[in-house]
Enzyme design. Sequence first.
Site, mmCIF file in Angstrom:
data_model
loop_
_atom_site.group_PDB
_atom_site.id
_atom_site.type_symbol
_atom_site.label_atom_id
_atom_site.label_comp_id
_atom_site.label_asym_id
_atom_site.label_seq_id
_atom_site.Cartn_x
_atom_site.Cartn_y
_atom_site.Cartn_z
ATOM 1 N N THR A 219 -35.679 -24.303 -18.602
ATOM 2 C CA THR A 219 -36.670 -24.400 -19.394
ATOM 3 C C THR A 219 -37.275 -25.748 -19.382
ATOM 4 O O THR A 219 -36.619 -26.735 -18.650
ATOM 5 C CB THR A 219 -36.475 -23.880 -20.812
ATOM 6 O OG1 THR A 219 -37.783 -23.899 -21.736
ATOM 7 C CG2 THR A 219 -35.414 -24.816 -21.575
ATOM 8 N N PHE B 227 -43.876 -24.657 -18.012
ATOM 9 C CA PHE B 227 -44.815 -24.672 -19.323
ATOM 10 C C PHE B 227 -46.300 -24.893 -19.068
ATOM 11 O O PHE B 227 -46.623 -26.544 -18.654
ATOM 12 C CB PHE B 227 -44.247 -25.885 -20.214
ATOM 13 C CG PHE B 227 -42.956 -25.478 -21.056
ATOM 14 C CD1 PHE B 227 -42.138 -24.409 -20.565
ATOM 15 C CD2 PHE B 227 -42.759 -25.943 -22.177
ATOM 16 C CE1 PHE B 227 -40.976 -24.265 -21.309
ATOM 17 C CE2 PHE B 227 -41.630 -25.646 -23.063
ATOM 18 C CZ PHE B 227 -40.749 -24.775 -22.513
ATOM 19 N N LYS C 13 -30.674 -20.524 -21.857
ATOM 20 C CA LYS C 13 -31.586 -21.520 -21.509
ATOM 21 C C LYS C 13 -31.090 -22.831 -21.578
ATOM 22 O O LYS C 13 -30.350 -23.274 -22.581
ATOM 23 C CB LYS C 13 -32.750 -21.272 -22.722
ATOM 24 C CG LYS C 13 -33.869 -20.286 -22.445
ATOM 25 C CD LYS C 13 -34.713 -20.215 -23.847
ATOM 26 C CE LYS C 13 -36.128 -20.877 -23.451
ATOM 27 N NZ LYS C 13 -37.257 -20.794 -24.641
ATOM 28 N N GLU D 165 -30.836 -20.472 -26.208
ATOM 29 C CA GLU D 165 -30.709 -21.721 -25.639
ATOM 30 C C GLU D 165 -29.671 -22.619 -25.989
ATOM 31 O O GLU D 165 -28.878 -22.649 -27.184
ATOM 32 C CB GLU D 165 -31.886 -22.712 -26.208
ATOM 33 C CG GLU D 165 -32.368 -23.916 -25.486
ATOM 34 C CD GLU D 165 -33.817 -24.221 -25.422
ATOM 35 O OE1 GLU D 165 -34.119 -25.386 -25.052
ATOM 36 O OE2 GLU D 165 -34.546 -23.411 -25.587
ATOM 37 N N ASP E 203 -42.217 -14.332 -26.876
ATOM 38 C CA ASP E 203 -41.841 -15.753 -27.368
ATOM 39 C C ASP E 203 -41.804 -15.898 -28.717
ATOM 40 O O ASP E 203 -42.681 -16.528 -29.361
ATOM 41 C CB ASP E 203 -42.609 -16.808 -26.546
ATOM 42 C CG ASP E 203 -42.044 -18.343 -26.438
ATOM 43 O OD1 ASP E 203 -40.697 -18.200 -26.580
ATOM 44 O OD2 ASP E 203 -42.858 -19.442 -26.412
#
Length: 319
Positions: free
Chosen positions: A149, A171, A125, A89, A16
């Site tokens: 996400t 998350f 994303k 994203e 990440d």
Amino acid sequence: MNQLEALKQFTTVVADTGDFHQLAQFQPQDATTNPSLILKAVQKPEYAPLMRATVAQFKDRALDEIMDRILVRFGCEILSLIPGRVSTEVDARLSFDTQATVTRAERLIELYQAAGIHTERVLIKIAATWEGIEAARILEQRGIHTNLTLLFSFCQAVACGQARVQLISPFVGRIYDWYKKQAGAQWDEAAMAGANDPGVSSVRKIYNYYKHFDIATEVMGASFRNTGQVLALAGCDLLTIAPELLAQLSGQDDSTKPLAPSLVPATAKAQNLERLLYDQASFRLALNEDAMATEKLAEGIRAFAADTQKLELLMQQAA
């Protein structure tokens, strides 16, 4: 064997980061980025020239296009170092606009294709709002794979499964943060660790539901605060882990307490679970009933949008 190597036996490890120079030492399969990580990277001296060169090359284009070209440039660099996929994203400010999200996602894919990258190596994303999930449904039907996400609630996961998205990123750390803050002085760190961690239990519930009902969407735990959260989810399809925690895992010996998977498809199959179905109204109600998810989703979109604006400012200064 260290704990990172042990984890890789049960789970696909994903890095990440936007700092692609760190990737080689951990040998992840995939990598994920977001506006905050890219912003962090371009402020480092080793990445600033990459941004400046991209801005100079396309300075006559609209700011949003230059932004996408920078994201794709980082993505291409990352893909040159890993065997799998990169997640890129869509602008978080489009989180409530289905059509704009689809349009932006398609442009990102076109830019990757122009750079010689196959569509299968890219995940787009998108924030797991109702509009984002609908955009993902459309994109998946068009052969563009998505990573949903800012996922904090079970209803978001169920709706993503219905939309047949490729992958979701629940998350862990941000869920943990919320419950710890709510508990204040009453929080017992030891008692709320491992399987009792609210972020860990959230991912476990989603994993079990997907495996029980043969939902093909991949589950990738994200946003970890410590290695204990990571190891408690051994067996999850994928885990995306920051370089700092990857370094800790690679420095920890696995021989004294060997790692065993805590998430197992057979266990999920044996559970007695109810199949759920959401339309827009029931999804919005379920999300609204979950104060943690409502707050963290809104906060996450605001933070990503703010970092996107900061990145735009740096691009304008570089022009």
